[in-house]
Enzyme design. Structure first.
Site, mmCIF file in Angstrom:
data_model
loop_
_atom_site.group_PDB
_atom_site.id
_atom_site.type_symbol
_atom_site.label_atom_id
_atom_site.label_comp_id
_atom_site.label_asym_id
_atom_site.label_seq_id
_atom_site.Cartn_x
_atom_site.Cartn_y
_atom_site.Cartn_z
ATOM 1 N N TRP A 99 0.817 -1.220 0.000
ATOM 2 C CA TRP A 99 0.000 0.000 0.000
ATOM 3 C C TRP A 99 0.841 1.256 0.000
ATOM 4 O O TRP A 99 0.447 2.273 -0.580
ATOM 5 C CB TRP A 99 -1.022 -0.019 1.141
ATOM 6 C CG TRP A 99 -1.918 -1.217 1.007
ATOM 7 C CD1 TRP A 99 -1.972 -2.295 1.847
ATOM 8 C CD2 TRP A 99 -2.839 -1.495 -0.062
ATOM 9 N NE1 TRP A 99 -2.870 -3.213 1.363
ATOM 10 C CE2 TRP A 99 -3.411 -2.760 0.212
ATOM 11 C CE3 TRP A 99 -3.219 -0.810 -1.215
ATOM 12 C CZ2 TRP A 99 -4.362 -3.347 -0.634
ATOM 13 C CZ3 TRP A 99 -4.159 -1.389 -2.055
ATOM 14 C CH2 TRP A 99 -4.715 -2.642 -1.765
ATOM 15 N N ASP A 166 -1.809 6.822 6.115
ATOM 16 C CA ASP A 166 -2.888 5.943 5.664
ATOM 17 C C ASP A 166 -3.227 5.036 6.854
ATOM 18 O O ASP A 166 -2.423 4.186 7.240
ATOM 19 C CB ASP A 166 -2.377 5.121 4.465
ATOM 20 C CG ASP A 166 -3.351 4.007 4.039
ATOM 21 O OD1 ASP A 166 -4.413 3.848 4.674
ATOM 22 O OD2 ASP A 166 -3.024 3.297 3.068
ATOM 23 N N LYS A 190 -12.867 -1.377 6.685
ATOM 24 C CA LYS A 190 -12.371 -2.413 7.597
ATOM 25 C C LYS A 190 -12.949 -2.218 8.993
ATOM 26 O O LYS A 190 -13.695 -3.062 9.478
ATOM 27 C CB LYS A 190 -10.854 -2.420 7.607
ATOM 28 C CG LYS A 190 -10.319 -2.783 6.223
ATOM 29 C CD LYS A 190 -8.885 -2.485 6.068
ATOM 30 C CE LYS A 190 -8.466 -2.300 4.638
ATOM 31 N NZ LYS A 190 -8.790 -3.402 3.743
HETATM 32 N N1 PMP Z 1 -4.322 1.196 2.268
HETATM 33 C C1 PMP Z 1 -4.402 0.090 3.030
HETATM 34 C C2 PMP Z 1 -3.571 -0.003 4.263
HETATM 35 C C3 PMP Z 1 -5.263 -0.950 2.660
HETATM 36 O O1 PMP Z 1 -5.348 -2.051 3.412
HETATM 37 C C4 PMP Z 1 -6.044 -0.806 1.488
HETATM 38 C C5 PMP Z 1 -7.042 -1.851 1.038
HETATM 39 N N2 PMP Z 1 -6.958 -3.071 1.548
HETATM 40 C C6 PMP Z 1 -5.884 0.353 0.716
HETATM 41 C C7 PMP Z 1 -5.044 1.328 1.153
HETATM 42 C C8 PMP Z 1 -6.680 0.548 -0.552
HETATM 43 O O2 PMP Z 1 -7.943 0.906 -0.201
HETATM 44 P P1 PMP Z 1 -9.140 1.105 -1.263
HETATM 45 O O3 PMP Z 1 -9.506 -0.255 -1.722
HETATM 46 O O4 PMP Z 1 -10.182 1.769 -0.429
HETATM 47 O O5 PMP Z 1 -8.639 1.960 -2.355
#
Ligand code: PMP
Length: 356
Positions: A99, A166, A190
């Site tokens: 991520w 994030d 989540k």
């Molecule tokens: N950052 C983290 C830490 C994640 O776990 C995720 C998705 N699992 C994301 C970003 C991406 O999120 P989205 O699917 O809402 O774009």
């Protein structure tokens, strides 16, 4: 059969929030209309939005001088919104896995990226520490909990430059010193809501730092100045988010939430460390409270598919590890009850006995 939900996201939500949402789909707060069929500009929905914001502020202890907004597009949209708004010349990123790598890739469209620290050398099994943060960065970016690898920052960094985090997978799971951050954001799917809404907490002085002229929906000012209402916000996820926050408050707020999360994680990590068939995959001090990753211990690798089937037959859902790590991952988000973790631990113990 009873199911124990360990899905990584979208994931388990509190029953109270689901029940309230189910009712609101039929009759939203006594309006005689479905929540899905009303204007976001009604006073009833505005009330939901305001309460969601004020509960967020209260539970996370957000100081004055910060704004909260909700927007669509997921955390992945923020990967480019952040550099579009704040990267003038150079930004610093800590690379702790998939991520943050995705965020780095997007930032490079807007300027120079300095990776100030990385844990890639050991497949992201730890959180880098003690690194220097250059003072000429426009901002420093971190991912506070690495959903795939199961590592989590345990302290809030002191940064000489605006710190952006994030917190998609650990928001409101533990106390955070918000005053150390210029911006905290995440996909809410989540710990807080169904998929479809992203939360952004932003220190107001950041609005003066917008680096370039931007399309309206990309500019952070748009969302703060229009109170999440420049366009149609994700009405349903925001409603569920409010209900989740109400549930959190009713059980005792952040302190109790954190206590429960620590208790669940301690239980499962203790079993991983005790049980000869399994081992954890990350440095102990960096172990996530939310995403608990483990694999079969050395010499027992071949048992992995059998354990997965065995656990499935006992009602465990979503414990297959991400393909980049393998093995197993139990996501123990806020709404995951201790009972689920106890059931998984019992399952691991029974499996061990079968193979003695
Ligand atoms: N950052 C983290 C830490 C994640 O776990 C995720 C998705 N699992 C994301 C970003 C991406 O999120 P989205 O699917 O809402 O774009």
């Amino acid at each position: 059969m009873k199911k124990y939900n360990f899905n990584a996201g979208p994931s388990i939500l509190p029953d109270a929030a689901l029940e309230a949402a189910a009712k609101a789909i039929i009759d939203f707060d006594g309006t005689g209309l479905s929540l899905l069929s009303i204007s976001h500009r009604t006073k009833e929905f505005e009330g939901v939005l305001e309460e969601a914001k004020s509960l967020f502020k209260e539970l996370l202890n957000i100081p004055d001088g910060y704004s909260i907004y909700f927007v669509g597009g997921g955390a992945s949209t923020q990967f480019f919104h952040i550099p579009a708004n704040f990267l003038k010349t150079k930004a610093g990123y800590v690379n702790t896995g998939v991520w943050s790598k995705k965020a780095i890739k997007e930032a490079k469209f807007y300027g120079e990226v300095e990776v100030v620290a990385s844990s890639e050398d050991r497949n992201f099994t730890y959180i880098p520490k003690g690194f220097d943060i250059p003072s000429d960065l426009d901002y420093l970016y971190i991912c506070s909990n690495n959903t795939i690898y199961g590592t989590e920052y345990k302290t809030d960094l002191d940064s000489p430059v605006p710190l952006i985090a994030d917190m998609s997978s650990d928001i409101l799971s533990r106390p955070v010193d918000v005053s150390k951050y210029a911006m905290i954001y995440g996909g809410a799917q989540k710990n807080l809501a169904p998929a479809g809404v992203t939360f952004v907490i932003i220190r107001d002085d950041m609005l003066e730092r917008v680096a370039r002229p931007l399309p309206t929906m990309v500019n952070v000012k748009t969302h703060v100045e229009n109170n999440s209402m420049f366009n149609t916000p994700p009405v349903f996820p925001i409603y569920v988010l409010r209900e989740t926050l109400k549930w959190m408050k009713s059980i005792g707020g952040m302190e109790e939430m954190y206590r429960r999360n620590q208790e669940k994680a301690a239980l499962l990590y203790a079993e991983i460390d005790r049980n000869s068939l399994f081992r954890g995959t990350v440095e102990k001090e960096d172990r996530s409270l939310m995403n608990i990753c483990f694999v079969m211990s050395d010499g027992n690798e071949a048992l992995a598919p059998e354990f997965l089937e065995f656990a499935k037959a006992k009602g465990m859902v979503g414990i297959k590890g991400h393909r980049l790590v393998g093995g197993f991952r139990a996501s123990c988000y806020n709404a995951c009850p201790k009972e689920s973790v106890e059931a998984l631990v019992a399952c691991m113990q029974e499996f061990e006995k079968m193979h003695k």
